[in-house]
Design a protein around this motif. Structure first.
Motif, PDB file in Angstrom:
ATOM      1  N   ASP A   1      38.863  61.555  40.298  1.00 34.16           N
ATOM      2  CA  ASP A   1      38.232  60.785  39.213  1.00 34.16           C
ATOM      3  C   ASP A   1      36.746  60.558  39.465  1.00 34.16           C
ATOM      4  O   ASP A   1      36.067  59.994  38.619  1.00 34.16           O
ATOM      5  CB  ASP A   1      38.870  59.386  39.071  1.00 34.16           C
ATOM      6  CG  ASP A   1      40.361  59.405  39.195  1.00 34.16           C
ATOM      7  OD1 ASP A   1      40.941  60.462  38.902  1.00 34.16           O
ATOM      8  OD2 ASP A   1      40.936  58.379  39.584  1.00 34.16           O
ATOM      9  N   GLY A   2      36.261  60.933  40.633  1.00 33.05           N
ATOM     10  CA  GLY A   2      34.850  60.744  40.922  1.00 33.05           C
ATOM     11  C   GLY A   2      34.528  59.479  41.693  1.00 33.05           C
ATOM     12  O   GLY A   2      33.365  59.172  41.918  1.00 33.05           O
ATOM     13  N   ALA A   3      35.560  58.729  42.105  1.00 35.49           N
ATOM     14  CA  ALA A   3      35.309  57.505  42.877  1.00 35.49           C
ATOM     15  C   ALA A   3      35.093  57.864  44.351  1.00 35.49           C
ATOM     16  O   ALA A   3      35.785  58.714  44.903  1.00 35.49           O
ATOM     17  CB  ALA A   3      36.495  56.557  42.734  1.00 35.49           C
ATOM     18  N   VAL A   4      34.112  57.202  44.949  1.00 36.08           N
ATOM     19  CA  VAL A   4      33.822  57.464  46.362  1.00 36.08           C
ATOM     20  C   VAL A   4      34.871  56.782  47.231  1.00 36.08           C
ATOM     21  O   VAL A   4      35.237  55.631  46.999  1.00 36.08           O
ATOM     22  CB  VAL A   4      32.416  56.937  46.710  1.00 36.08           C
ATOM     23  CG1 VAL A   4      32.173  57.010  48.222  1.00 36.08           C
ATOM     24  CG2 VAL A   4      31.360  57.735  45.978  1.00 36.08           C
ATOM     25  N   ILE A   5      35.386  57.492  48.225  1.00 41.88           N
ATOM     26  CA  ILE A   5      36.289  56.883  49.205  1.00 41.88           C
ATOM     27  C   ILE A   5      35.510  56.530  50.472  1.00 41.88           C
ATOM     28  O   ILE A   5      35.598  55.428  50.978  1.00 41.88           O
ATOM     29  CB  ILE A   5      37.468  57.819  49.536  1.00 41.88           C
ATOM     30  CG1 ILE A   5      38.305  58.092  48.285  1.00 41.88           C
ATOM     31  CG2 ILE A   5      38.344  57.200  50.624  1.00 41.88           C
ATOM     32  CD1 ILE A   5      39.440  59.072  48.501  1.00 41.88           C
ATOM     33  N   GLY A   6      34.760  57.478  50.983  1.00 38.85           N
ATOM     34  CA  GLY A   6      33.986  57.204  52.195  1.00 38.85           C
ATOM     35  C   GLY A   6      33.503  58.483  52.829  1.00 38.85           C
ATOM     36  O   GLY A   6      33.316  59.488  52.151  1.00 38.85           O
ATOM     37  N   LYS A   7      33.295  58.433  54.156  1.00 40.62           N
ATOM     38  CA  LYS A   7      32.789  59.615  54.863  1.00 40.62           C
ATOM     39  C   LYS A   7      33.825  60.096  55.870  1.00 40.62           C
ATOM     40  O   LYS A   7      34.475  59.290  56.552  1.00 40.62           O
ATOM     41  CB  LYS A   7      31.496  59.261  55.587  1.00 40.62           C
ATOM     42  CG  LYS A   7      30.312  59.134  54.643  1.00 40.62           C
ATOM     43  CD  LYS A   7      29.014  59.446  55.383  1.00 40.62           C
ATOM     44  CE  LYS A   7      27.901  59.748  54.393  1.00 40.62           C
ATOM     45  NZ  LYS A   7      27.545  58.570  53.583  1.00 40.62           N
ATOM     46  N   LEU A   8      33.949  61.410  55.972  1.00 37.81           N
ATOM     47  CA  LEU A   8      34.940  61.988  56.891  1.00 37.81           C
ATOM     48  C   LEU A   8      34.525  61.743  58.339  1.00 37.81           C
ATOM     49  O   LEU A   8      33.369  61.951  58.713  1.00 37.81           O
ATOM     50  CB  LEU A   8      35.075  63.494  56.654  1.00 37.81           C
ATOM     51  CG  LEU A   8      36.215  64.130  57.454  1.00 37.81           C
ATOM     52  CD1 LEU A   8      37.558  63.769  56.860  1.00 37.81           C
ATOM     53  CD2 LEU A   8      36.070  65.619  57.543  1.00 37.81           C
ATOM     54  N   VAL A   9      35.487  61.273  59.138  1.00 34.95           N
ATOM     55  CA  VAL A   9      35.240  61.070  60.562  1.00 34.95           C
ATOM     56  C   VAL A   9      35.810  62.238  61.360  1.00 34.95           C
ATOM     57  O   VAL A   9      35.136  62.819  62.212  1.00 34.95           O
ATOM     58  CB  VAL A   9      35.858  59.736  61.040  1.00 34.95           C
ATOM     59  CG1 VAL A   9      35.722  59.584  62.547  1.00 34.95           C
ATOM     60  CG2 VAL A   9      35.187  58.571  60.332  1.00 34.95           C
ATOM     61  N   ASP A  10      37.062  62.598  61.066  1.00 36.04           N
ATOM     62  CA  ASP A  10      37.703  63.666  61.826  1.00 36.04           C
ATOM     63  C   ASP A  10      38.905  64.183  61.051  1.00 36.04           C
ATOM     64  O   ASP A  10      39.290  63.590  60.043  1.00 36.04           O
ATOM     65  CB  ASP A  10      38.138  63.146  63.206  1.00 36.04           C
ATOM     66  CG  ASP A  10      38.018  64.211  64.284  1.00 36.04           C
ATOM     67  OD1 ASP A  10      38.071  65.405  63.939  1.00 36.04           O
ATOM     68  OD2 ASP A  10      37.869  63.847  65.459  1.00 36.04           O
ATOM     69  N   VAL A  11      39.472  65.291  61.519  1.00 32.20           N
ATOM     70  CA  VAL A  11      40.660  65.864  60.897  1.00 32.20           C
ATOM     71  C   VAL A  11      41.697  66.070  61.989  1.00 32.20           C
ATOM     72  O   VAL A  11      41.374  66.600  63.053  1.00 32.20           O
ATOM     73  CB  VAL A  11      40.354  67.229  60.227  1.00 32.20           C
ATOM     74  CG1 VAL A  11      41.587  67.762  59.514  1.00 32.20           C
ATOM     75  CG2 VAL A  11      39.191  67.117  59.266  1.00 32.20           C
ATOM     76  N   GLN A  12      42.937  65.623  61.719  1.00 30.19           N
ATOM     77  CA  GLN A  12      44.013  65.881  62.673  1.00 30.19           C
ATOM     78  C   GLN A  12      44.647  67.225  62.354  1.00 30.19           C
ATOM     79  O   GLN A  12      44.929  67.538  61.204  1.00 30.19           O
ATOM     80  CB  GLN A  12      45.065  64.773  62.611  1.00 30.19           C
ATOM     81  CG  GLN A  12      44.619  63.551  63.384  1.00 30.19           C
ATOM     82  CD  GLN A  12      45.772  62.642  63.746  1.00 30.19           C
ATOM     83  OE1 GLN A  12      46.770  62.612  63.057  1.00 30.19           O
ATOM     84  NE2 GLN A  12      45.612  61.910  64.829  1.00 30.19           N
TER      85      GLN A  12
END
Lengths: 87, 92
Positions: free
Chosen positions: A18-29
């Motif tokens: 929908d275009g809403a910001v969640i945040g910034k990626l820290v890492d991927v498991q």
């Protein structure tokens, strides 16, 4: 076949379809045996709607199957999670 | 077992016979399938892969373990000298 480099991912902006910001990626498991991405750890922006996600050490845990695309932004389809309640 | 993507970066890669391969510079992800397809490796051991000063892309299916170091299958002896692995230039 769209290939992205892992080094470019941390710090990328994560948003919903929908275009809403969640945040910034820290890492991927990642599942070590197969290389399959399992979940994305995201540092949420203040006020972002992240109640539907699990939390871990100040990050929200977004299952990789909700991630629709990884390009300039990481786009997450939050509706899938609401319907199925699967992680 | 789950690992974190950033933990892969900078890891030293060895074969299961203990031979040094190189250092993991980056991780190549197939974004439509959400899977790591290869590891970009630099500082390559020339006795194992004769690629000059360039890096190599190691298919992720060759990787057998990731911890404080990473391990991959030891290349077959007969093919090791002419083993074809994709090369890349650091910084691409």
């Amino acid at each position: 076949m769209v290939r992205v480099y892992g080094r470019t991912l941390p710090g990328k902006q994560v948003m919903t379809v929908d275009g809403a910001v969640i945040g910034k990626l820290v890492d991927v498991q990642v599942e070590m045996e197969t290389g399959i991405l399992k979940c994305f750890l995201v540092k949420p922006e203040p006020g972002a709607e992240v109640d539907m996600f699990e939390r871990s050490e100040g990050c929200v845990v977004i299952p990789a199957k909700l991630v629709r695309s990884i390009k300039d932004y990481i786009v997450v389809d939050t509706k899938v999670g609401e319907e199925s309640h699967e992680v | 077992m789950h690992i974190e993507l950033t933990n892969l970066l900078g890891l030293d890669l060895y074969t299961t016979k203990g031979v040094y391969v190189g250092r993991v510079q980056d991780v190549v992800i197939e974004s439509s399938e959400g899977v790591i397809v290869s590891l970009a490796v630099v500082n390559v051991n020339k006795k194992l892969f004769n690629v000059g000063n360039k890096g190599i892309l190691i298919p992720y299916r060759w990787i057998t373990a990731v911890g404080d170091i990473a391990l991959m299958m030891h290349p077959m002896k007969a093919s090791s000298s002419e083993e074809k692995v994709p090369e890349f230039r650091a910084g691409e």
